[in-house]
Each structure stands twice: as structure tokens, then as C-alpha cells.
Design a protein around this motif. Structure first.
Motif, PDB file in Angstrom:
ATOM      1  N   TYR A 121       3.581   0.318   2.270  1.00 39.81           N
ATOM      2  CA  TYR A 121       3.204   0.246   3.637  1.00 39.81           C
ATOM      3  C   TYR A 121       2.100  -0.893   4.022  1.00 39.81           C
ATOM      4  CZ  TYR A 121       5.352   4.839   4.547  1.00 39.81           C
ATOM      5  OH  TYR A 121       6.251   5.777   4.589  1.00 39.81           O
ATOM      6  N   PRO A 122       1.709  -1.342   4.957  1.00 44.30           N
ATOM      7  CA  PRO A 122       0.702  -2.454   5.309  1.00 44.30           C
ATOM      8  C   PRO A 122      -0.622  -1.726   5.134  1.00 44.30           C
ATOM      9  CG  PRO A 122       2.481  -2.407   7.020  1.00 44.30           C
ATOM     10  CD  PRO A 122       2.729  -1.142   6.480  1.00 44.30           C
ATOM     11  N   SER A 123      -1.642  -2.467   5.146  1.00 46.80           N
ATOM     12  CA  SER A 123      -2.890  -1.944   4.925  1.00 46.80           C
ATOM     13  C   SER A 123      -3.171  -1.440   6.348  1.00 46.80           C
ATOM     14  CB  SER A 123      -3.850  -3.140   4.918  1.00 46.80           C
ATOM     15  OG  SER A 123      -3.984  -3.972   5.921  1.00 46.80           O
ATOM     16  N   LEU A 124      -4.387  -0.530   6.554  1.00 47.73           N
ATOM     17  CA  LEU A 124      -5.015   0.164   7.611  1.00 47.73           C
ATOM     18  C   LEU A 124      -5.179  -0.942   8.871  1.00 47.73           C
ATOM     19  CD1 LEU A 124      -7.065   3.128   6.159  1.00 47.73           C
ATOM     20  CD2 LEU A 124      -4.801   3.485   7.242  1.00 47.73           C
ATOM     21  N   TYR A 152       0.893  -1.215  -0.009  1.00 50.28           N
ATOM     22  CA  TYR A 152      -0.119   0.099  -0.089  1.00 50.28           C
ATOM     23  C   TYR A 152       0.923   1.175  -0.071  1.00 50.28           C
ATOM     24  CZ  TYR A 152      -4.162  -2.797   1.048  1.00 50.28           C
ATOM     25  OH  TYR A 152      -5.153  -3.613   0.848  1.00 50.28           O
ATOM     26  N   THR A 153       0.434   2.174  -0.722  1.00 49.65           N
ATOM     27  CA  THR A 153       0.937   3.719  -0.725  1.00 49.65           C
ATOM     28  C   THR A 153       0.399   4.531   0.317  1.00 49.65           C
ATOM     29  OG1 THR A 153      -0.250   4.607  -2.372  1.00 49.65           O
ATOM     30  CG2 THR A 153       1.723   3.370  -3.136  1.00 49.65           C
ATOM     31  N   LEU A 154       1.147   5.514   0.923  1.00 52.22           N
ATOM     32  CA  LEU A 154       0.564   6.546   1.868  1.00 52.22           C
ATOM     33  C   LEU A 154      -0.870   7.006   1.108  1.00 52.22           C
ATOM     34  CD1 LEU A 154       3.344   8.320   3.314  1.00 52.22           C
ATOM     35  CD2 LEU A 154       1.975   6.525   4.433  1.00 52.22           C
ATOM     36  N   GLU A 155      -0.727   7.206  -0.134  1.00 54.39           N
ATOM     37  CA  GLU A 155      -2.164   7.942  -0.715  1.00 54.39           C
ATOM     38  C   GLU A 155      -3.112   6.658  -0.584  1.00 54.39           C
ATOM     39  OE1 GLU A 155      -3.238   9.728  -5.226  1.00 54.39           O
ATOM     40  OE2 GLU A 155      -1.405   8.609  -4.989  1.00 54.39           O
TER      41      GLU A 155
END
Length: 618
Positions: free
Chosen positions: A260-263, A101-104
Motif C-alpha cells: 500500500y501507499p504510505s499514510l 508499505y504493508t498494512l502492519e
């Protein structure tokens, strides 16, 4: 233009040390218009290159060959160059790729701290007061969290005015902050902390030397913020970040390139952290469990491997090894002679007999560090030699009189060192280490005495004796001096004796210069050089037990090395017996002599118009 090779210098302090410049250094070779192929990637700490066998090498050089598409991704519009110098680093990339995952994607932003203090100098305050907002610098964050206010040169607050307020954010929610400036020599490049908006104010200022994770200038939820800080502080992210960040800044743009990992996963990390950022080992365990759960099972866990390397290095430091052996190469060597793999235990060790090449193969197979084949001498002379001298390892314990140049030469951890290492990480460690260090000097002396007892004494001049390393090769060298010289060069002077342990066992350098020969340190000397003054001959003798007769190639090498010699040159190959001679008989160069130690009264002449003497050079 296609890249063919990279060389990466691991240290910023060596290449330009004379100029006192800290600078990342990479050498690359590219070819215009070349087709896609492979890229060779090498790396080293040292900058002292030398040429061997037509190739430039350097001490501790690792190597790796990868497809071009692994370096420059075909679908990357930016055409960034990705350099994983070892399989170890590639495993880092592989493992972190499970997080995609991206921050976006997550709806999270990262920005450089908006407040530049010197532009608002008149509004800065050392102490907070009415009408001020907290002003946070990197110095306000440490391993224990936030310390504010803090005494020192930096201000702690800023007046809220129309000029300053546009640079202040809402004091609401949980912000994740990282330092913008860290050096590669630091323990971690990304150091994340949390500001939970607990300070009494409606606004907060983040100084420009911080990066801040937020949502539209508002803080994140507690669990997401804590989970994000856990992820950013893990060793896996640190290792990955070091591969593509070559400067001292941790820019917000760099942080946006990380996946990044998921939320949901971040929230899980935050929940498991139980309200505070955990210890490093707990962070890494948490991340490793998630990577494994997501099905990315790599043969090598780089974090586990790095932990073992660090522990082995700690052992070497505790054992008092010199700084030259307090390095990754020596740590890996220790792990190899203990057969300790990344997932192994210090209480489940082995004592294998290992040669240099198997040690290097162990480093590659289990720790992802492939050293260039021509760095074997570095392992031998800069690690194993010191291990043996310190009594940490034994040399040829299965056959102490084995020749130094034997392909079967091997090492083994000493019993005393093995016993103390078995207690590493246990309650007995401090006591066993203390006892070991008290006795180690005595042990080293004992092992040194045992090695000396195996040495072969040779008298090279009246009342002067040297000791050669044990083995059939040294025995043959002694026979040349004791048996050959009196018969075929009576009264001759021993000028040089090679010793496969130190390369030079005996050398009369000034005498060689008088005879017109200047020894080049890179030139390969014969095993024995005798000067027969009566006839003004210089005997160049090779002692052959396993390899190295005077064949046509060696004849040319010696002719070149001794080209300026004043005496005439006589080339001799010496064998211990006729069986050994039979293996090389077809390789012997013409116009040379052969002597066999088991029948010392006979000499064999190979062609030419004379017997036992120099030939005129054209």
C-alpha cells in the motif's frame, strides 16, 4: 523440483464446460533436480490444442520466457509462485511496486466481517428499532454508497444482547469494506466502499461476507479511509490482484499481501477525492500521477494500454463484428492497423500497410502482448479475414494481384472506416457511425466485387469454372491445367486444385476415395492433382513461384500422403519460367519431372530408369 513451463487458461468456463464446472486451470511442467534456468509462460482463452511442428499450440496463445527467480522469489519464505503471463502483466507488477508499505506498517488491520448471521438467527431483525444495531451486508453497498435499511430477504439490524454484542464493533470512525466474493468475470475484483458510522447506534455489525479495514475494531480517519478506498478501487490494484488470486474469494489474507501507499499518500488521495469516491477514470488518473511522481516510468502504462484495448473493442462491437471477433486479439489488430499506441489519440491516427507479422510485433512492442509465432494463421483467418469481408480493412491495396502466399501480403484500414474512427469520442461520433453503418453493406459489396474482378478463372471440367485468388502462383496453376495437362496427360481429370486463399480451391473427394486416397485434413496436398485414366497415373504437381519444389523431403511427404493410391504416382514441379527454375535446380528430387510454363512443349526428367511415369515403390 524446478518448474519449466506454465500454461494458464484465461477463461474459467471452457476447460470443464461439459461438466458445468467453473474452475481456474493451470498446466505446469516441472523437472526433478533441474538447475535454475528460465520458465516459459503461455496463456490462452481456448482449450483446443493442436500439434504443429512438434509443439502443442492453441488459438490466441501468448508467450513469455522469464528467469526462474521471477516466478519463485529466492527471498520468499512462503515460496509463492508469481505468474505474469505477458509483459503487460509484468508492467502491472513493476508499477505497483512503488507502493511498498504493508498494512502492519500503516497500523491498519483487515478482518473478515465477524458476524455470521445463521449463528445469531434469533437476534436478527428486518427493521431497526430500539436496542438494535445496524447489520451491514454486501448488498447494502453499491456504486452510490450505503443504502440502509434495504428491503429484501436480508435483515437490516440485530438486537444488542450479551450473545450478539461480542460480534459487534464500535459505531465510530470510517470503516472501509470490500466484498469477499467476486468472480474474475466481474469488472473489478476488489470493490471498496466506506461506512462512515453515520447510522444512529452505538454498535454496528459487519456480516461475514464483508472484509473490513479498521484499527482495533474502530474506524479510520475520514481522509485515510477515503484514500484507502480510492487505492483499492483503482484499476492498477485490480490488475495486480487478478494475477495472484485464482479463486472467487477476496480473503482478508489476500488483502494483507498487497502493498500500500504510505499514510501520507493515502491522506493525499483522500483529500483530493473531495469527500466521495471519484469516478473510475479520475481514480486511475490520480494513481497514475502518483506512480509517475515516484519515478516509476515504464515504457508501457498498463492502465492506459487497457483503456485503448477496451475502446478498440467497443469500436468493433459498434461496427457489428461477430462475437468471434469481439476479443482482445481483434482489438489489438485494429489498434495496429491504425498505429495507435497507448498514449495516442483517436484523432491522430495513421493508415500504414501492415502484414500479419508486423501486426503481431506491434502487439508485443506497444501493448505487452506477445503472441506465439504459430498463431499467425489465427490473426489472418479469425480477424483480418473478417475485417476485409466487412469492409473495415483492405487486402493488398498497393498491389491487388499480389499472390496470397506472398511474404509481402499486407492490410490497410479502409478510407471510410478510417474517417469514421477519427470521430470516436467526439460530438460527431454518433452521427458518423450511423451513416457509416447504413453504407457499410454497400461498401463491403463494392470491395468484394473489386476482389472478385482480380480472381483468375480456371475451367476444371466441362462447363464448370472455379476462380483462384490473384497472383503469379494462381496463374501458374491455370497454366498447369490449360497447358501442361493437354500435352502430357491428355483427357486427364482434374481431381484437386489448391488455392492459397482457401487452401482448397477444388476437390473431388469422392473420386479421390475411389482412387484409394483419403485426404487427411492435416496432410499437405500438392497444388494440383490430375488423374490420367488412360495410363492409370496420378500426377502430383507443385506450382513453384517462391518456394516449395518437389525436393527429397516433399517427395517423402507426398509418398506418405498418397501411399494407398491405386494409380501410379508421377511427381512434377512446375515453374513459371527458367529463371525461377534456376533458383531451385539443386533441390529437385531424383525420379521426378520438371515443367516450365514459358516453354510448355518441353519437360525435364530427373534421372531414373524411365521417362515420365511412376516408379515402383520398395
Amino acid at each position: 523440483m524446478m518448474i519449466k513451463r506454465f500454461h494458464v487458461f484465461e477463461s474459467r468456463t471452457h476447460a470443464f464446460k461439459d461438466d458445468e464446472v467453473l474452475q481456474e486451470n493451470i498446466i505446469f511442467h516441472a523437472v526433478k533436480g533441474s538447475a535454475l534456468g528460465t520458465v516459459r509462460i503461455t496463456s490462452s482463452y481456448s482449450v483446443e490444442f493442436s500439434k504443429e511442428y512438434g509443439e502443442m499450440i492453441v488459438e490466441d496463445m501468448t508467450q513469455r520466457t522469464v528467469p526462474y527467480t521471477s516466478v519463485v522469489k529466492p527471498d520468499d519464505p512462503e515460496q509463492f509462485i508469481h505468474i505474469a503471463t505477458t509483459d503487460f502483466e509484468q508492467h502491472v507488477v513493476d508499477r505497483i511496486s512503488v507502493f511498498n508499505y504493508t498494512l502492519e506498517d500503516l497500523g491498519i488491520e483487515v478482518s473478515t466481517g465477524p458476524l455470521v448471521d445463521f449463528r445469531l438467527k434469533e437476534h436478527l431483525r428486518q427493521k431497526p428499532g430500539p436496542g438494535t444495531a445496524p447489520l451491514l451486508y454486501p448488498a447494502h453497498f453499491d456504486a452510490d454508497g450505503l443504502t440502509w435499511p434495504k428491503s429484501g430477504k436480508k435483515p437490516n439490524a440485530i438486537n444488542i444482547t450479551p450473545d450478539s454484542e461480542k460480534w459487534l464493533w464500535s459505531n465510530n470512525g470510517h470503516y472501509v469494506v470490500t466484498k469477499r466474493f467476486t468472480a474474475k468475470e466481474e469488472r473489478r475484483r476488489i470493490v471498496a466502499a466506506i461506512y462512515d458510522s453515520s447510522l444512529p447506534a452505538r454498535k454496528v455489525g459487519f456480516e461475514n461476507h464483508l472484509n473490513v479495514f479498521h484499527r482495533q475494531k474502530q474506524g479510520l480517519s475520514k481522509e485515510i479511509a477515503l484514500g484507502l478506498a480510492v487505492y483499492l478501487n483503482c484499476t492498477l490494484v485490480d490488475k495486480y490482484f487478478r494475477q495472484f488470486n485464482g479463486h472467487t474469494q477476496v480473503n482478508s489474507a489476500d488483502l494483507r499481501t498487497i502493498h500500500y501507499p504510505s499514510l501520507e499518500t493515502l491522506a493525499k488521495f483522500g483529500s483530493l477525492a473531495k469527500g466521495k469516491i471519484p469516478l473510475q477514470k479520475d481514480i486511475d488518473y490520480l494513481i497514475n500521477q502518483e506512480v509517475s511522481r515516484m519515478g516509476k516510468k515504464s515504457m508501457l502504462d498498463p492502465i492506459q494500454a487497457q483503456q485503448k484495448i477496451n475502446e478498440a473493442l467497443n469500436l468493433l462491437i459498434n461496427f457489428g463484428l461477430p462475437r468471434g471477433q469481439q476479443n482482445e486479439r481483434s482489438a489489438l489488430t485494429l489498434l495496429a492497423i491504425l498505429n495507435l499506441k497507448p498514449d495516442g489519440s483517436w484523432q491522430e491516427l495513421e493508415q500504414p500497410l501492415m502484414g500479419i507479422t508486423p501486426i503481431m510485433e506491434f502487439c508485443r512492442a506497444f501493448y505487452g502482448k506477445e503472441y506465439a509465432p504459430n498463431t499467425r494463421e489465427t490473426f489472418r483467418r479469425q480477424t483480418m479475414h473478417q475485417f476485409v469481408e466487412a469492409g473495415i480493412a483492405l487486402y493488398n491495396p498497393d498491389e491487388p494481384d499480389r499472390p496470397v502466399n506472398s511474404p509481402k501480403a499486407c492490410y490497410q484500414i479502409s478510407p471510410e472506416t478510417f474517417a469514421v474512427i477519427l470521430t470516436y469520442g467526439t460530438d460527431q461520433w454518433d452521427q458518423t457511425l450511423s451513416s457509416y453503418l447504413e453504407e457499410r453493406e454497400t461498401l463491403a459489396q463494392l470491395y468484394e466485387m473489386q476482389r472478385k474482378m482480380q480472381m483468375i478463372p480456371v475451367e476444371v471440367e466441362e462447363d464448370y469454372e472455379i476462380a483462384l485468388t490473384p497472383g503469379t502462383h494462381s496463374k501458374l496453376i491455370k497454366d498447369i491445367i490449360v497447358e501442361f495437362a493437354p500435352r502430357y496427360a491428355p483427357g486427364s481429370e482434374v481431381i484437386y486444385v489448391g488455392d492459397t486463399g482457401s487452401k482448397i480451391g477444388y476437390l473431388q473427394q469422392s473420386r479421390l476415395l475411389e482412387l484409394g486416397v483419403e485426404v487427411d485434413e492435416h496432410g499437405k496436398m500438392p497444388d494440383v492433382v490430375l488423374y490420367y485414366q488412360e495410363k492409370n497415373w496420378l500426377f502430383l504437381i507443385e506450382a513453384v513461384t517462391t518456394h516449395g519444389p518437389v525436393d527429397s523431403k516433399r517427395h517423402r511427404e507426398l509418398s506418405t500422403l498418397f501411399a494407398k493410391a491405386i494409380p501410379g504416382l508421377v511427381y512434377v514441379t512446375a515453374f513459371p519460367d527458367r529463371t525461377t527454375m534456376g533458383k531451385y535446380i539443386t533441390e529437385i528430387s531424383w525420379e521426378t519431372e520438371v515443367w516450365v510454363a514459358e516453354t510448355p512443349t518441353h519437360i525435364i526428367h530427373f534421372d531414373g530408369n524411365r521417362f515420365l511415369g511412376p516408379y515402383e515403390t520398395s
